[in-house]
Design a protein around this motif. Sequence first.
Motif, PDB file in Angstrom:
ATOM      1  N   UNK A 189       0.830  -1.205   0.000  1.00 59.65           N
ATOM      2  CA  UNK A 189       0.000   0.000   0.000  1.00 59.65           C
ATOM      3  C   UNK A 189       0.864   1.255   0.000  1.00 59.65           C
ATOM      4  N   UNK A 190       0.437   2.234  -0.750  1.00 59.15           N
ATOM      5  CA  UNK A 190       1.163   3.503  -0.860  1.00 59.15           C
ATOM      6  C   UNK A 190       0.717   4.436   0.269  1.00 59.15           C
ATOM      7  N   UNK A 191       1.634   4.816   1.167  1.00 58.64           N
ATOM      8  CA  UNK A 191       1.253   5.699   2.284  1.00 58.64           C
ATOM      9  C   UNK A 191       0.640   7.025   1.833  1.00 58.64           C
ATOM     10  N   UNK A 192       0.904   7.414   0.603  1.00 59.75           N
ATOM     11  CA  UNK A 192       0.346   8.672   0.103  1.00 59.75           C
ATOM     12  C   UNK A 192      -0.976   8.518  -0.609  1.00 59.75           C
ATOM     13  N   UNK A 193      -1.528   7.317  -0.633  1.00 60.74           N
ATOM     14  CA  UNK A 193      -2.770   7.085  -1.368  1.00 60.74           C
ATOM     15  C   UNK A 193      -3.956   7.768  -0.693  1.00 60.74           C
ATOM     16  N   UNK A 230       0.737   1.195  10.590  1.00 56.68           N
ATOM     17  CA  UNK A 230       1.898   0.533   9.988  1.00 56.68           C
ATOM     18  C   UNK A 230       2.042   0.903   8.520  1.00 56.68           C
ATOM     19  N   UNK A 231       0.912   0.987   7.811  1.00 55.13           N
ATOM     20  CA  UNK A 231       0.962   1.383   6.401  1.00 55.13           C
ATOM     21  C   UNK A 231       1.460   2.818   6.275  1.00 55.13           C
ATOM     22  N   UNK A 232       0.914   3.711   7.087  1.00 53.60           N
ATOM     23  CA  UNK A 232       1.313   5.121   7.024  1.00 53.60           C
ATOM     24  C   UNK A 232       2.781   5.313   7.383  1.00 53.60           C
ATOM     25  N   UNK A 233       3.320   4.392   8.194  1.00 58.67           N
ATOM     26  CA  UNK A 233       4.742   4.451   8.548  1.00 58.67           C
ATOM     27  C   UNK A 233       5.617   3.716   7.537  1.00 58.67           C
ATOM     28  N   UNK A 234       4.975   3.259   6.449  1.00 60.28           N
ATOM     29  CA  UNK A 234       5.673   2.565   5.362  1.00 60.28           C
ATOM     30  C   UNK A 234       6.330   1.272   5.831  1.00 60.28           C
ATOM     31  N   UNK A 235       5.687   0.608   6.794  1.00 59.83           N
ATOM     32  CA  UNK A 235       6.182  -0.674   7.304  1.00 59.83           C
ATOM     33  C   UNK A 235       5.267  -1.783   6.780  1.00 59.83           C
ATOM     34  N   UNK A 236       5.494  -2.152   5.530  1.00 58.04           N
ATOM     35  CA  UNK A 236       4.635  -3.134   4.885  1.00 58.04           C
ATOM     36  C   UNK A 236       4.673  -4.497   5.542  1.00 58.04           C
ATOM     37  N   UNK A 237       5.839  -4.915   6.013  1.00 61.80           N
ATOM     38  CA  UNK A 237       5.949  -6.229   6.639  1.00 61.80           C
ATOM     39  C   UNK A 237       5.099  -6.307   7.903  1.00 61.80           C
ATOM     40  N   UNK A 238       5.159  -5.245   8.717  1.00 60.08           N
ATOM     41  CA  UNK A 238       4.352  -5.219   9.941  1.00 60.08           C
ATOM     42  C   UNK A 238       2.873  -5.181   9.604  1.00 60.08           C
TER      43      UNK A 238
END
Length: 229
Positions: free
Chosen positions: A111-115, A199-207
């Motif tokens: 997911x793109x945090x800027x979406x 987690x998505x907003x922090x760009x932590x895709x794995x988490x």
Amino acid sequence: MRTHQLVLQWIESQLLGGHLALGGRLPAERTLAEQLGVSRTSVREAIRILEAMGVVRAGVGSGPDAGTVVIADPTTALGSALRLHVATSHLPVADIVQTRVLLESWAVARANPGSPALAEAAALLDEMEKSTETDQFLALDVRFHLALAEAAGNAVVSAMMGSLREAIQGYVGRLTANLPDWDATAARLRDEHRSILAAINENDGAAAAKLVADHIQGYYEEAGLGSGH
């Protein structure tokens, strides 16, 4: 080849060739029948099939909504087909849940945090905080998860996720009767939603992927969905 299949084949070729596009209108029923040398009944049958597939919308009468218009609604069509196969017990709900975990884990990891879809997801979480009805909460939950999928930017994954959710939405609602304390479950789900979004907003895709997998599996396990269901 049955005559309605000739109509379907012609429409597919028009779409592939760029002669028909989203929002475009098919020729009138009589015109199309004469052009292809088939009966109007065959044209109607083909259009009914395309409506069920979410490819066209047929309007009657006159005015801007009249005629057969090309649309794009694959989620509804796929969801309807899956729901029927779930009803026949050919597709076990547990298998659909596992597929959902795979798709959603993939989607939130990318997911793109800027979406803009994530802003929608956050707004839906605020609505969930105010929700007092179980059905309303579950409807918001569906929209939240689909917003996360949209943030990944993959139209096929979004459509597949939407269809999977639609196929088992009624089943999910019935599972709430198995929960010992819906209010406690709803509070936990809201907290998990916020952790996934953070987690998505922090760009932590794995988490985010791990959190969403635990979130989905945890709900179904609490509600009593086992491998035999």
